[in-house]
Design a protein around this motif. Structure first.
Motif, PDB file in Angstrom:
ATOM      1  N   LEU A  47      26.449 -30.964 -13.832  1.00  0.00           N
ATOM      2  CA  LEU A  47      25.321 -30.302 -14.499  1.00  0.00           C
ATOM      3  C   LEU A  47      24.966 -30.964 -15.829  1.00  0.00           C
ATOM      4  O   LEU A  47      24.093 -30.466 -16.552  1.00  0.00           O
ATOM      5  N   ASP A  48      25.615 -32.083 -16.133  1.00  0.00           N
ATOM      6  CA  ASP A  48      25.397 -32.779 -17.416  1.00  0.00           C
ATOM      7  C   ASP A  48      25.654 -31.868 -18.607  1.00  0.00           C
ATOM      8  O   ASP A  48      24.986 -31.972 -19.646  1.00  0.00           O
ATOM      9  N   ARG A  49      26.658 -31.013 -18.482  1.00  0.00           N
ATOM     10  CA  ARG A  49      27.040 -30.153 -19.598  1.00  0.00           C
ATOM     11  C   ARG A  49      28.129 -30.882 -20.395  1.00  0.00           C
ATOM     12  O   ARG A  49      29.304 -30.537 -20.362  1.00  0.00           O
ATOM     13  N   TRP A  50      27.709 -31.900 -21.113  1.00  0.00           N
ATOM     14  CA  TRP A  50      28.661 -32.794 -21.770  1.00  0.00           C
ATOM     15  C   TRP A  50      29.417 -32.152 -22.938  1.00  0.00           C
ATOM     16  O   TRP A  50      30.597 -32.468 -23.129  1.00  0.00           O
ATOM     17  N   PRO A  51      28.791 -31.265 -23.726  1.00  0.00           N
ATOM     18  CA  PRO A  51      29.593 -30.595 -24.769  1.00  0.00           C
ATOM     19  C   PRO A  51      30.775 -29.815 -24.189  1.00  0.00           C
ATOM     20  O   PRO A  51      31.894 -29.895 -24.704  1.00  0.00           O
ATOM     21  N   GLU A  52      30.533 -29.075 -23.103  1.00  0.00           N
ATOM     22  CA  GLU A  52      31.614 -28.321 -22.468  1.00  0.00           C
ATOM     23  C   GLU A  52      32.664 -29.257 -21.882  1.00  0.00           C
ATOM     24  O   GLU A  52      33.873 -29.005 -21.970  1.00  0.00           O
ATOM     25  N   CYS A  53      32.205 -30.346 -21.284  1.00  0.00           N
ATOM     26  CA  CYS A  53      33.132 -31.332 -20.712  1.00  0.00           C
ATOM     27  C   CYS A  53      34.003 -31.937 -21.805  1.00  0.00           C
ATOM     28  O   CYS A  53      35.212 -32.109 -21.631  1.00  0.00           O
ATOM     29  N   ASN A  54      33.395 -32.236 -22.934  1.00  0.00           N
ATOM     30  CA  ASN A  54      34.139 -32.813 -24.061  1.00  0.00           C
ATOM     31  C   ASN A  54      35.183 -31.840 -24.590  1.00  0.00           C
ATOM     32  O   ASN A  54      36.347 -32.198 -24.805  1.00  0.00           O
ATOM     33  N   ALA A  55      34.766 -30.592 -24.790  1.00  0.00           N
ATOM     34  CA  ALA A  55      35.682 -29.592 -25.343  1.00  0.00           C
ATOM     35  C   ALA A  55      36.847 -29.317 -24.393  1.00  0.00           C
ATOM     36  O   ALA A  55      37.999 -29.191 -24.823  1.00  0.00           O
ATOM     37  N   LEU A  56      36.555 -29.234 -23.099  1.00  0.00           N
ATOM     38  CA  LEU A  56      37.616 -28.970 -22.123  1.00  0.00           C
ATOM     39  C   LEU A  56      38.578 -30.148 -22.034  1.00  0.00           C
ATOM     40  O   LEU A  56      39.800 -29.966 -21.985  1.00  0.00           O
ATOM     41  N   SER A  57      38.041 -31.371 -22.028  1.00  0.00           N
ATOM     42  CA  SER A  57      38.892 -32.564 -21.980  1.00  0.00           C
ATOM     43  C   SER A  57      39.819 -32.598 -23.191  1.00  0.00           C
ATOM     44  O   SER A  57      41.016 -32.863 -23.069  1.00  0.00           O
ATOM     45  N   ARG A  58      39.250 -32.347 -24.333  1.00  0.00           N
ATOM     46  CA  ARG A  58      40.039 -32.352 -25.572  1.00  0.00           C
ATOM     47  C   ARG A  58      41.150 -31.309 -25.508  1.00  0.00           C
ATOM     48  O   ARG A  58      42.302 -31.577 -25.870  1.00  0.00           O
TER      49      ARG A  58
END
Length: 268
Positions: A47-58
């Motif tokens: 879904l190109d939800r990159w902020p959520e992807c970044n936060a979860l990865s971190r």
């Protein structure tokens, strides 16, 4: 009395059974949580939800700093967030997954913090943080970002990585994908520095210096394969190539001796 002894035995067995059930429940819960995290990560990317992807990865890397897939997700999402000029809201959480890191400076600090934790261990260090530093340098270089220099000299960092993990078979594939960070005039220097750390016997005239154990053998194998990947073998003239072939054959025959020393397993 016998009845008291039996009751104690029953209590022990019941406690063991309860512990087993609890462990089974915790394992199932952990598995379900990991499944949820992986599904969320895939969905955020789709879904190109990159902020959520970044936060979860971190968040996941804080729990497990050796998971390579989470580093890749972290870097992918970081640069998407940067390219989209994302900025955190004035109030409230950055995202449903928590804090988002949206600058290269934050990523550098995050990676270096993971490395500091590993350096503090002394032994049994994890490979992930050290490889993440090389990965970040490579991505910054592809973007022509001067911030790559803040992370250090690639040759020195790869040398340090070899010193730490050169006796592991995975070291070859770990470093191979970052060899393009070296300039052509650094190739021979890099291989020579690696060879200086490989413990080999003192060679007598007409013989080959050989490793004394399997760890030294693995280190030498790693150096030879990295040299080949850098094209150093292809640049040899014919006499040197033939000499290299004879040397590798001698090393192969010597390596077979280590196999004979291994204890038999199964019926083999």
């Amino acid at each position: 009395p016998v009845s008291s002894w039996r009751w104690q035995c029953c209590s022990v067995f019941m406690s063991v059974e309860q512990c087993c059930l609890m462990l089974s429940f915790l394992e199932k819960l952990t598995s379900e949580l990991q499944s949820r995290e992986n599904k969320c990560m895939a969905l955020y990317k789709k879904l190109d939800r990159w902020p959520e992807c970044n936060a979860l990865s971190r968040k996941l890397l804080l729990k497990n700093p050796d998971d390579w897939q989470f580093y890749l997700s972290y870097f992918d999402s970081l640069f998407h967030v940067i390219d989209e000029s994302w900025s955190p809201p004035e109030e409230g959480e950055h995202s449903v997954e928590g804090e988002v890191e949206a600058t290269v400076a934050q990523a550098i600090r995050f990676v270096e913090d993971r490395i500091c934790m590993e350096d503090g261990k002394g032994t049994r260090q994890l490979r992930g943080p050290y490889l993440a530093r090389l990965e970040l340098i490579q991505r910054l270089r592809h973007r022509s970002s001067p911030e790559e220099h803040q992370l250090g000299d690639p040759l020195e960092l790869m040398f340090q990585y070899f010193v730490k993990f050169g006796d592991k078979p995975c070291c070859i594939s770990d470093l191979k994908i970052y060899l393009d960070l070296l300039t052509p005039d650094q190739h021979v220097q890099f291989i020579n520095r690696l060879m200086e750390t490989v413990p080999l016997s003192t060679a007598v005239e007409g013989s080959v210096a050989l490793p004394a154990d399997t760890k030294a053998l693995q280190r030498h194998l790693c150096v030879v394969q990295l040299a080949r990947s850098l094209g150093l073998h292809h640049s040899m003239d014919t006499p040197h190539r033939l000499g290299l072939i004879d040397e590798l054959k001698a090393r192969y025959r010597h390596g077979l001796e280590f196999g004979k020393l291994r204890l038999p397993s199964g019926g083999n």
